[in-house]
Design a protein around this motif. Structure first.
Motif, PDB file in Angstrom:
ATOM      1  N   UNK A 132     -82.357  77.643  10.170  1.00 53.70           N
ATOM      2  CA  UNK A 132     -83.683  78.121  10.584  1.00 53.70           C
ATOM      3  C   UNK A 132     -83.855  78.099  12.103  1.00 53.70           C
ATOM      4  N   UNK A 133     -82.711  78.135  12.836  1.00 53.81           N
ATOM      5  CA  UNK A 133     -82.792  77.968  14.302  1.00 53.81           C
ATOM      6  C   UNK A 133     -83.566  79.095  14.987  1.00 53.81           C
ATOM      7  N   UNK A 134     -83.618  80.284  14.363  1.00 51.55           N
ATOM      8  CA  UNK A 134     -84.331  81.394  14.989  1.00 51.55           C
ATOM      9  C   UNK A 134     -85.771  81.509  14.512  1.00 51.55           C
ATOM     10  N   UNK A 135     -86.098  80.833  13.412  1.00 50.84           N
ATOM     11  CA  UNK A 135     -87.447  80.977  12.863  1.00 50.84           C
ATOM     12  C   UNK A 135     -87.878  79.682  12.180  1.00 50.84           C
ATOM     13  N   UNK A 136     -88.246  78.727  12.985  1.00 51.09           N
ATOM     14  CA  UNK A 136     -88.660  77.424  12.454  1.00 51.09           C
ATOM     15  C   UNK A 136     -89.928  77.568  11.617  1.00 51.09           C
ATOM     16  N   UNK A 137     -89.853  77.073  10.398  1.00 51.16           N
ATOM     17  CA  UNK A 137     -91.018  77.121   9.520  1.00 51.16           C
ATOM     18  C   UNK A 137     -91.902  75.902   9.781  1.00 51.16           C
ATOM     19  N   UNK A 138     -93.177  76.025   9.405  1.00 53.54           N
ATOM     20  CA  UNK A 138     -94.080  74.871   9.558  1.00 53.54           C
ATOM     21  C   UNK A 138     -93.838  73.866   8.435  1.00 53.54           C
ATOM     22  N   UNK A 139     -93.181  74.328   7.401  1.00 48.02           N
ATOM     23  CA  UNK A 139     -92.974  73.477   6.222  1.00 48.02           C
ATOM     24  C   UNK A 139     -92.041  72.310   6.516  1.00 48.02           C
ATOM     25  N   UNK A 140     -92.350  71.166   5.937  1.00 47.84           N
ATOM     26  CA  UNK A 140     -91.478  70.005   6.156  1.00 47.84           C
ATOM     27  C   UNK A 140     -90.780  69.566   4.861  1.00 47.84           C
ATOM     28  N   UNK A 141     -90.996  70.293   3.775  1.00 48.88           N
ATOM     29  CA  UNK A 141     -90.495  69.827   2.476  1.00 48.88           C
ATOM     30  C   UNK A 141     -88.979  69.680   2.418  1.00 48.88           C
ATOM     31  N   UNK A 142     -88.252  70.731   2.817  1.00 50.07           N
ATOM     32  CA  UNK A 142     -86.789  70.609   2.716  1.00 50.07           C
ATOM     33  C   UNK A 142     -86.266  69.558   3.681  1.00 50.07           C
ATOM     34  N   UNK A 143     -86.914  69.473   4.862  1.00 49.96           N
ATOM     35  CA  UNK A 143     -86.476  68.451   5.822  1.00 49.96           C
ATOM     36  C   UNK A 143     -86.632  67.057   5.220  1.00 49.96           C
ATOM     37  N   UNK A 144     -87.789  66.835   4.592  1.00 53.61           N
ATOM     38  CA  UNK A 144     -88.005  65.528   3.957  1.00 53.61           C
ATOM     39  C   UNK A 144     -87.017  65.287   2.823  1.00 53.61           C
ATOM     40  N   UNK A 145     -86.783  66.321   2.033  1.00 53.00           N
ATOM     41  CA  UNK A 145     -85.826  66.165   0.929  1.00 53.00           C
ATOM     42  C   UNK A 145     -84.460  65.741   1.478  1.00 53.00           C
ATOM     43  N   UNK A 146     -84.065  66.350   2.575  1.00 54.66           N
ATOM     44  CA  UNK A 146     -82.769  66.034   3.174  1.00 54.66           C
ATOM     45  C   UNK A 146     -82.767  64.655   3.836  1.00 54.66           C
ATOM     46  N   UNK A 147     -83.915  64.240   4.356  1.00 53.90           N
ATOM     47  CA  UNK A 147     -83.977  62.921   5.013  1.00 53.90           C
ATOM     48  C   UNK A 147     -83.768  61.770   4.026  1.00 53.90           C
ATOM     49  N   UNK A 148     -83.927  62.075   2.736  1.00 51.92           N
ATOM     50  CA  UNK A 148     -83.630  61.065   1.725  1.00 51.92           C
ATOM     51  C   UNK A 148     -82.197  60.539   1.918  1.00 51.92           C
ATOM     52  N   UNK A 149     -81.299  61.434   2.359  1.00 46.79           N
ATOM     53  CA  UNK A 149     -79.883  61.058   2.551  1.00 46.79           C
ATOM     54  C   UNK A 149     -79.719  59.924   3.549  1.00 46.79           C
ATOM     55  N   UNK A 150     -80.125  60.161   4.818  1.00 50.82           N
ATOM     56  CA  UNK A 150     -79.959  59.085   5.807  1.00 50.82           C
ATOM     57  C   UNK A 150     -80.896  57.892   5.605  1.00 50.82           C
ATOM     58  N   UNK A 151     -82.003  58.087   4.924  1.00 49.06           N
ATOM     59  CA  UNK A 151     -82.923  56.957   4.722  1.00 49.06           C
ATOM     60  C   UNK A 151     -82.472  56.045   3.583  1.00 49.06           C
ATOM     61  N   UNK A 152     -82.081  56.652   2.455  1.00 50.97           N
ATOM     62  CA  UNK A 152     -81.769  55.847   1.278  1.00 50.97           C
ATOM     63  C   UNK A 152     -80.402  56.127   0.671  1.00 50.97           C
ATOM     64  N   UNK A 153     -80.101  57.409   0.463  1.00 52.81           N
ATOM     65  CA  UNK A 153     -78.878  57.777  -0.252  1.00 52.81           C
ATOM     66  C   UNK A 153     -77.625  57.143   0.335  1.00 52.81           C
ATOM     67  N   UNK A 154     -77.509  57.206   1.661  1.00 56.06           N
ATOM     68  CA  UNK A 154     -76.288  56.706   2.309  1.00 56.06           C
ATOM     69  C   UNK A 154     -76.071  55.215   2.016  1.00 56.06           C
TER      70      UNK A 154
END
Ligand SMILES: [Zn+2]
Length: 284
Positions: A32-54
């Motif tokens: 999404x480097x050319x068109x950053x969305x205001x949505x944070x859902x996928x970012x949060x879903x992915x942050x589960x990895x470094x926060x807990x999954x790892x």
């Protein structure tokens, strides 16, 4: 292609590497480097990895005394240095995986070099200078990228599927991956309704991986499993992964290794000149 069996150390029949692409949110940022969305859902879903999954993965590997191979984009290392420290502290291998998870087929050679330098520096800033292997983001690879990783004395590449045992390509050791052994095709789901590739049942995934393992063992190959902490770190999937590990641990004919150890072994075969699978396979 010949049908000669690959020779593994100590008379083992195959090798198993548990590898993890510790992406964090970088694939999303690249996409999404050319068109950053205001949505944070996928970012949060992915942050589960470094926060807990790892951390669940590290705990599981420690319990079963397995050393894994972790490929980390530079931006993920910068955002989650504690997680990178934890991976290194447990004695796992750390490898290169771009800076912002860039697809190399969309980059110029100079840009590829820049991302390699920045990605390497971000990791070494945390864990110190070291020689590392490389896994290309999204498993896309180019001739330019091989030139760049050779220039920086990268130990091996693990992004391609041209054989199911280690081989040589562009004078570089290749440790092959494959889609069937990637958790993303089964688990990656970022919304869109049940008709859009709904996440698979972990029991089915493990059954598929067990069957693939049996096939790879029969032909003496490398079982290179690729997982992502934001996907495989979820509770039911950790439990399923543990059932696979427990199944594999009963097999005394497996060589458990990190990718770096497999690459060093493959390199040593060339020195000793004793493996029939050494010739470059490109274009054959
Ligand atoms: Zn990745």
């Amino acid at each position: 292609m010949n049908s000669v069996r690959y020779t593994w150390p100590e008379g083992k029949k195959c090798a198993v590497v548990l590898s993890f692409d510790f992406d964090g949110i970088t694939p999303y940022l690249w996409r999404s480097r050319h068109s950053q969305s205001k949505g944070i859902s996928e970012k949060e879903q992915r942050r589960f990895g470094p926060r807990q999954g790892i951390y669940r993965i590290l705990e599981l590997l420690e319990k079963w005394e397995i050393k894994g191979s972790f490929y980390i984009p530079g931006v993920t290392a910068e955002e989650y240095p504690q997680a990178v420290e934890a991976i290194a502290k447990c004695g796992h291998e750390i490898g290169l995986h771009g800076y912002l998870h860039e697809r190399v087929d969309e980059l110029t050679r100079d840009k590829i070099e820049e991302t390699l330098i920045k990605g390497k520096a971000a990791i070494e800033h945390i864990v110190g200078q070291r020689k590392m292997g490389y896994r290309s983001p999204s498993w896309e690879m180019t001739e330019d990228t091989f030139e760049v990783i050779k220039k920086y004395e990268v130990l091996y590449d693990s992004s391609l599927m041209g054989a199911d045992h280690p081989y040589w390509i562009n004078q570089m050791v290749e440790l092959p991956v494959q889609w069937l052994l990637d958790d993303a095709i089964f688990y990656r789901y970022v919304g869109g309704g049940a008709s859009v590739n709904p996440p698979a049942n972990p029991a089915t995934v493990i059954d598929t991986w067990k069957k693939e393992f049996e096939g790879i063992k029969k032909y003496g190959g490398l079982f290179m499993l690729t997982m992502h902490p934001w996907l495989s770190g979820r509770g039911s999937r950790i439990l399923a992964l543990e059932s696979l590990i427990s199944y594999l641990k009963m097999d005394s004919e497996i060589w458990w290794a990190t990718a770096q150890e497999v690459a060093a072994y493959h390199q040593s075969l060339e020195v000793e000149g004793k493996n029939a699978c050494l010739t470059e396979m490109i274009d054959r």
